[in-house]
Design a protein around this motif. Sequence first.
Motif, PDB file in Angstrom:
ATOM      1  N   THR A  46       0.845  -1.186   0.000  1.00  0.00           N
ATOM      2  CA  THR A  46       0.000   0.000   0.000  1.00  0.00           C
ATOM      3  C   THR A  46       0.885   1.243   0.000  1.00  0.00           C
ATOM      4  OG1 THR A  46      -0.059   0.162   2.407  1.00  0.00           O
ATOM      5  CG2 THR A  46      -1.764  -1.200   1.349  1.00  0.00           C
ATOM      6  N   ASP A  75      -5.084  -8.301   6.786  1.00  0.00           N
ATOM      7  CA  ASP A  75      -5.309  -6.901   7.159  1.00  0.00           C
ATOM      8  C   ASP A  75      -5.489  -5.997   5.955  1.00  0.00           C
ATOM      9  OD1 ASP A  75      -5.323  -7.185   9.872  1.00  0.00           O
ATOM     10  OD2 ASP A  75      -3.176  -6.790  10.097  1.00  0.00           O
ATOM     11  N   THR A  76      -6.318  -6.386   5.003  1.00  0.00           N
ATOM     12  CA  THR A  76      -6.418  -5.613   3.769  1.00  0.00           C
ATOM     13  C   THR A  76      -7.823  -5.110   3.489  1.00  0.00           C
ATOM     14  OG1 THR A  76      -6.826  -7.605   2.504  1.00  0.00           O
ATOM     15  CG2 THR A  76      -4.539  -6.889   2.685  1.00  0.00           C
ATOM     16  N   ASN A  77      -8.741  -5.229   4.442  1.00  0.00           N
ATOM     17  CA  ASN A  77     -10.134  -4.899   4.160  1.00  0.00           C
ATOM     18  C   ASN A  77     -10.314  -3.532   3.520  1.00  0.00           C
ATOM     19  OD1 ASN A  77     -10.925  -7.368   5.088  1.00  0.00           O
ATOM     20  ND2 ASN A  77     -11.463  -6.636   7.118  1.00  0.00           N
ATOM     21  N   GLU A  78      -9.721  -2.502   4.095  1.00  0.00           N
ATOM     22  CA  GLU A  78      -9.872  -1.157   3.548  1.00  0.00           C
ATOM     23  C   GLU A  78      -9.232  -1.064   2.165  1.00  0.00           C
ATOM     24  OE1 GLU A  78      -8.367   3.342   4.501  1.00  0.00           O
ATOM     25  OE2 GLU A  78      -8.876   2.057   6.205  1.00  0.00           O
ATOM     26  N   THR A  79      -8.040  -1.610   2.022  1.00  0.00           N
ATOM     27  CA  THR A  79      -7.353  -1.580   0.736  1.00  0.00           C
ATOM     28  C   THR A  79      -8.129  -2.370  -0.307  1.00  0.00           C
ATOM     29  OG1 THR A  79      -5.221  -1.385   1.836  1.00  0.00           O
ATOM     30  CG2 THR A  79      -5.189  -2.103  -0.454  1.00  0.00           C
ATOM     31  N   ASP A 104     -11.309  -2.965  -0.405  1.00  0.00           N
ATOM     32  CA  ASP A 104     -12.488  -2.185  -0.773  1.00  0.00           C
ATOM     33  C   ASP A 104     -12.125  -1.078  -1.761  1.00  0.00           C
ATOM     34  OD1 ASP A 104     -14.114  -3.728   0.830  1.00  0.00           O
ATOM     35  OD2 ASP A 104     -14.144  -2.274   2.486  1.00  0.00           O
ATOM     36  N   GLN A 105     -11.023  -0.382  -1.515  1.00  0.00           N
ATOM     37  CA  GLN A 105     -10.605   0.705  -2.385  1.00  0.00           C
ATOM     38  C   GLN A 105     -10.222   0.197  -3.776  1.00  0.00           C
ATOM     39  OE1 GLN A 105      -7.473   2.558  -0.116  1.00  0.00           O
ATOM     40  NE2 GLN A 105      -8.893   3.897   0.958  1.00  0.00           N
TER      41      GLN A 105
END
Length: 78
Positions: free
Chosen positions: A15, A40-44, A46-47
């Motif tokens: 990231t 640990d990539t949920n936000e990434t 989603d983006q």
Amino acid sequence: MADYSDDHIGKRVVTQGGVEIGTVDDVRNGDMYVSVTTDDTNETVDQLGWEGPVEQDVHHLRDQYVSDITENTVRLRV
């Protein structure tokens, strides 16, 4: 469209903040595909617009999300 090659396979995908989310698994028709290797990539994720169980899939990495490529790393804009 960028023209990626087999030389990119195996590079770490990180990231903008330097968190590794996976590796380049394949290059097909000049497009990069990433195997996600962290939870640990949920936000990434989603983006990037990747849906489904990312731990088991290989995902197309669209050019618009690639910020920089070095000898060992593909850095994302997110």
